[in-house]
Structures are given as structure tokens and as C-alpha cells.
Design a protein around this motif. Structure first.
Motif, PDB file in Angstrom:
ATOM      1  N   LEU A 152       1.071  95.155 110.993  1.00  0.00           N
ATOM      2  CA  LEU A 152      -0.029  95.779 111.733  1.00  0.00           C
ATOM      3  C   LEU A 152      -0.299  95.022 113.037  1.00  0.00           C
ATOM      4  N   CYS A 153      -0.166  93.698 113.007  1.00  0.00           N
ATOM      5  CA  CYS A 153      -0.300  92.911 114.238  1.00  0.00           C
ATOM      6  C   CYS A 153       0.713  93.357 115.283  1.00  0.00           C
ATOM      7  N   ARG A 154       1.935  93.604 114.848  1.00  0.00           N
ATOM      8  CA  ARG A 154       2.972  94.039 115.783  1.00  0.00           C
ATOM      9  C   ARG A 154       2.640  95.430 116.349  1.00  0.00           C
ATOM     10  N   CYS A 155       2.042  96.276 115.512  1.00  0.00           N
ATOM     11  CA  CYS A 155       1.603  97.589 116.003  1.00  0.00           C
ATOM     12  C   CYS A 155       0.582  97.413 117.127  1.00  0.00           C
ATOM     13  N   ALA A 156      -0.419  96.562 116.883  1.00  0.00           N
ATOM     14  CA  ALA A 156      -1.466  96.343 117.873  1.00  0.00           C
ATOM     15  C   ALA A 156      -0.902  95.749 119.156  1.00  0.00           C
ATOM     16  N   GLU A 157       0.022  94.801 119.028  1.00  0.00           N
ATOM     17  CA  GLU A 157       0.628  94.169 120.200  1.00  0.00           C
ATOM     18  C   GLU A 157       1.467  95.163 121.004  1.00  0.00           C
ATOM     19  N   ALA A 158       1.962  96.204 120.335  1.00  0.00           N
ATOM     20  CA  ALA A 158       2.745  97.240 121.011  1.00  0.00           C
ATOM     21  C   ALA A 158       1.862  98.312 121.634  1.00  0.00           C
ATOM     22  N   GLY A 159       0.556  98.135 121.523  1.00  0.00           N
ATOM     23  CA  GLY A 159      -0.382  99.092 122.113  1.00  0.00           C
ATOM     24  C   GLY A 159      -0.750 100.254 121.221  1.00  0.00           C
ATOM     25  N   LEU A 160      -0.345 100.202 119.962  1.00  0.00           N
ATOM     26  CA  LEU A 160      -0.694 101.252 119.007  1.00  0.00           C
ATOM     27  C   LEU A 160      -1.984 100.905 118.292  1.00  0.00           C
ATOM     28  N   GLY A 161      -2.657 101.912 117.787  1.00  0.00           N
ATOM     29  CA  GLY A 161      -3.810 101.659 116.933  1.00  0.00           C
ATOM     30  C   GLY A 161      -3.352 101.059 115.614  1.00  0.00           C
ATOM     31  N   ALA A 162      -4.129 100.130 115.077  1.00  0.00           N
ATOM     32  CA  ALA A 162      -3.770  99.483 113.810  1.00  0.00           C
ATOM     33  C   ALA A 162      -5.050  99.234 113.027  1.00  0.00           C
ATOM     34  N   TRP A 163      -5.090  99.763 111.815  1.00  0.00           N
ATOM     35  CA  TRP A 163      -6.283  99.636 110.978  1.00  0.00           C
ATOM     36  C   TRP A 163      -5.882  99.150 109.587  1.00  0.00           C
ATOM     37  N   LEU A 164      -6.735  98.296 109.025  1.00  0.00           N
ATOM     38  CA  LEU A 164      -6.578  97.858 107.640  1.00  0.00           C
ATOM     39  C   LEU A 164      -7.878  98.189 106.915  1.00  0.00           C
ATOM     40  N   LEU A 165      -7.792  99.093 105.968  1.00  0.00           N
ATOM     41  CA  LEU A 165      -8.963  99.591 105.250  1.00  0.00           C
ATOM     42  C   LEU A 165      -8.992  99.020 103.837  1.00  0.00           C
ATOM     43  N   PHE A 166     -10.034  98.251 103.543  1.00  0.00           N
ATOM     44  CA  PHE A 166     -10.252  97.741 102.193  1.00  0.00           C
ATOM     45  C   PHE A 166     -11.175  98.701 101.450  1.00  0.00           C
ATOM     46  N   VAL A 167     -10.634  99.336 100.427  1.00  0.00           N
ATOM     47  CA  VAL A 167     -11.407 100.263  99.605  1.00  0.00           C
ATOM     48  C   VAL A 167     -11.925  99.482  98.403  1.00  0.00           C
ATOM     49  N   ILE A 168     -13.222  99.228  98.399  1.00  0.00           N
ATOM     50  CA  ILE A 168     -13.857  98.433  97.347  1.00  0.00           C
ATOM     51  C   ILE A 168     -14.198  99.368  96.193  1.00  0.00           C
ATOM     52  N   GLN A 169     -13.553  99.169  95.064  1.00  0.00           N
ATOM     53  CA  GLN A 169     -13.584 100.143  93.984  1.00  0.00           C
ATOM     54  C   GLN A 169     -14.816  99.974  93.083  1.00  0.00           C
ATOM     55  N   MET A 170     -15.956  99.823  93.746  1.00  0.00           N
ATOM     56  CA  MET A 170     -17.261  99.696  93.083  1.00  0.00           C
ATOM     57  C   MET A 170     -18.308  99.877  94.162  1.00  0.00           C
ATOM     58  N   GLU A 171     -19.582  99.881  93.779  1.00  0.00           N
ATOM     59  CA  GLU A 171     -20.639 100.040  94.776  1.00  0.00           C
ATOM     60  C   GLU A 171     -21.635  98.891  94.713  1.00  0.00           C
ATOM     61  N   ASN A 172     -22.493  98.856  95.757  1.00  0.00           N
ATOM     62  CA  ASN A 172     -23.584  97.868  95.825  1.00  0.00           C
ATOM     63  C   ASN A 172     -23.069  96.431  95.798  1.00  0.00           C
ATOM     64  N   VAL A 173     -22.193  96.109  96.750  1.00  0.00           N
ATOM     65  CA  VAL A 173     -21.703  94.736  96.893  1.00  0.00           C
ATOM     66  C   VAL A 173     -22.311  94.139  98.160  1.00  0.00           C
ATOM     67  N   ARG A 174     -22.289  92.805  98.250  1.00  0.00           N
ATOM     68  CA  ARG A 174     -22.943  92.119  99.371  1.00  0.00           C
ATOM     69  C   ARG A 174     -22.027  92.002 100.586  1.00  0.00           C
ATOM     70  N   TYR A 175     -20.792  91.598 100.375  1.00  0.00           N
ATOM     71  CA  TYR A 175     -19.851  91.477 101.484  1.00  0.00           C
ATOM     72  C   TYR A 175     -18.438  91.369 100.929  1.00  0.00           C
ATOM     73  N   PHE A 176     -17.475  91.538 101.852  1.00  0.00           N
ATOM     74  CA  PHE A 176     -16.059  91.369 101.521  1.00  0.00           C
ATOM     75  C   PHE A 176     -15.510  90.153 102.262  1.00  0.00           C
ATOM     76  N   ALA A 177     -14.607  89.405 101.628  1.00  0.00           N
ATOM     77  CA  ALA A 177     -13.947  88.270 102.263  1.00  0.00           C
ATOM     78  C   ALA A 177     -12.537  88.120 101.694  1.00  0.00           C
ATOM     79  N   PRO A 178     -11.612  87.547 102.473  1.00  0.00           N
ATOM     80  CA  PRO A 178     -10.286  87.247 101.933  1.00  0.00           C
ATOM     81  C   PRO A 178     -10.383  86.168 100.866  1.00  0.00           C
ATOM     82  N   ASN A 179      -9.544  86.267  99.863  1.00  0.00           N
ATOM     83  CA  ASN A 179      -9.565  85.324  98.744  1.00  0.00           C
ATOM     84  C   ASN A 179      -8.664  84.132  99.067  1.00  0.00           C
ATOM     85  N   ASP A 180      -9.214  83.192  99.848  1.00  0.00           N
ATOM     86  CA  ASP A 180      -8.419  82.043 100.296  1.00  0.00           C
ATOM     87  C   ASP A 180      -8.034  81.116  99.147  1.00  0.00           C
TER      88      ASP A 180
END
Length: 222
Positions: A152-180
Motif C-alpha cells: 500500500l505504501c508503494r501505491c501511495a508513492e506512485a500517486g494512487l489512493g491507498a486505504w487500510l480499513l480495520f473492521v473491528i468485529q464488535m461494538e463500543n470500543v475505546r480505540y484501535f492500536a497496532p499490537n506491538d
């Protein structure tokens, strides 16, 4: 995204990543687990689970395990559900765009290709890991996920739109973060992607025993 024949059962064990043993109407039943991830914090003995009956003579099991109750919170864990729910949601998020599924770019096959007022590639990731109201991705190291983010980074660098959608399979959560803690490489790739123009999106879902649908945006903390 709907289930036609949902029934409630009790989780017993998971002999391997493809099947689970559940107690259904007093009988032990083998079902297919529609998520090959670890899901150790979800599939615990005694948990209430939702099965979807599949009436097909070619199947070795009659049920798919698609959701689980974590306390009072219902979490969809069907790995196919995020893309199906996203397909229904994206036309409203990107009005006027033609949206095609499963399109190759470079070395990757992205979940969706957008053409129209906004053009580019969009990848979907389902999120099931929840801790104290926060949600994290991934729940296990994912080389494939890192590769998708870098592509996706390469898409963006090439001038294309690039999106990453995290679908959270539940409701009423506080925030999303990468699991480092589990996959620091994914977290690094995600932060790099954000700096290089990849648009990060996170939405929670309205989850019932019969259906799942994207609901509202969730804060992303990098």
C-alpha cells in the motif's frame, strides 16, 4: 452480512485451528472454525458461541463457528465477515466509485479496487483482539499483513489512493492500536504507511447473532 441459521452452543475445545468441539443441545458436535487465528482469549472452555448451520452434503461438518461471547460482549470471529460487511459499506463511504473485489497490484492481491472520484486500492483487516475496551491487530505475527501494508505504501508513492480499513468485529470500543507486543514489525510498517500517505480507517461493527454491519469510526492510536 447475515447468517441464515444461527444457533447458540457452548465451546469445549479446539483440537486444531480448523475445528472446534462444542456442546449443542446436550450433544458434543464438531464444527468448522471460520478463523485460523489463535483467538485464545476468545475460545475458552464454557464460552457461549454462535454457530451457523450449513446444509451441504459435501461438508464434513454441519456448522460454522462464527461468533463468541466474551462476557456480555458478542464478538464476530468469522474471517470472511469483514470483507462481506465492507463490500456493503464502501459504496456509501466512496460515493460514485466503482468498487471491484480481489484486484492484483504488484506482488499483492488487494481486497478492493476503487475507480471514480477516488481511485486506488483498499485492504481490509478484521480485528477480534480486545483488552479493556481497546482493540489491537494482529493477534499473531503476520508476514502477509506486513507485506500488504508495504505494498500500500508503494501505491501511495506512485500517486494512487491507498486505504487500510480495520473492521473491528464488535461494538463500543475505546480505540484501535497496532499490537506491538505480538508483531512489532506490523506496527512499524503501519506507522511508516501513515507517514507515506496511506489512509488508515477503523470502524466498529453492530454485531448480533444473526448479522454484522460496519457502524462508526473508531480512534486510531499509533
Amino acid at each position: 452480512m447475515n447468517y441464515l441459521n444461527p444457533v447458540r452452543a457452548t465451546f469445549l475445545s479446539r483440537p486444531n485451528r480448523f475445528i472446534a468441539e462444542v456442546l449443542l443441545e446436550g450433544k458434543k458436535v464438531i464444527c468448522h472454525v471460520k478463523n485460523t487465528g489463535r483467538c485464545r482469549e476468545l475460545l475458552v472452555p464454557g464460552a457461549a458461541v454462535i454457530l451457523d448451520r450449513q446444509d451441504s452434503p459435501t461438508r464434513s461438518t454441519a456448522y460454522d463457528l462464527v461468533a463468541v461471547y466474551k462476557g456480555s460482549r458478542l464478538i464476530n470471529m468469522d474471517s470472511q465477515a469483514p470483507n462481506k460487511a465492507a463490500a456493503a459499506f464502501l459504496p456509501g463511504l466512496f460515493p460514485g466509485c466503482t468498487i471491484r473485489p480481489e484486484v492484483r497490484y504488484g506482488a499483492s492481491r488487494f481486497d478492493f479496487k476503487l475507480d471514480g472520484p477516488q481511485s486506488g486500492y483498499l485492504e481490509v483487516k478484521g480485528v477480534t483482539l480486545e483488552e479493556n475496551g481497546a482493540v489491537y491487530f494482529p493477534d499473531a505475527p503476520t508476514e502477509r499483513g506486513v507485506r500488504h501494508v508495504l505494498e500500500l505504501c508503494r501505491c501511495a508513492e506512485a500517486g494512487l489512493g491507498a486505504w487500510l480499513l480495520f473492521v473491528i468485529q464488535m461494538e463500543n470500543v475505546r480505540y484501535f492500536a497496532p499490537n506491538d507486543r505480538t508483531d512489532p514489525q506490523f506496527g512499524q510498517a503501519l506507522r511508516c504507511a501513515a507517514r507515506h500517505g496511506v489512509q488508515l480507517l477503523a470502524y466498529d461493527c453492530r454485531v448480533t447473532e444473526q448479522a454484522m454491519a460496519l457502524r462508526r469510526p473508531v480512534e486510531i492510536r499509533l
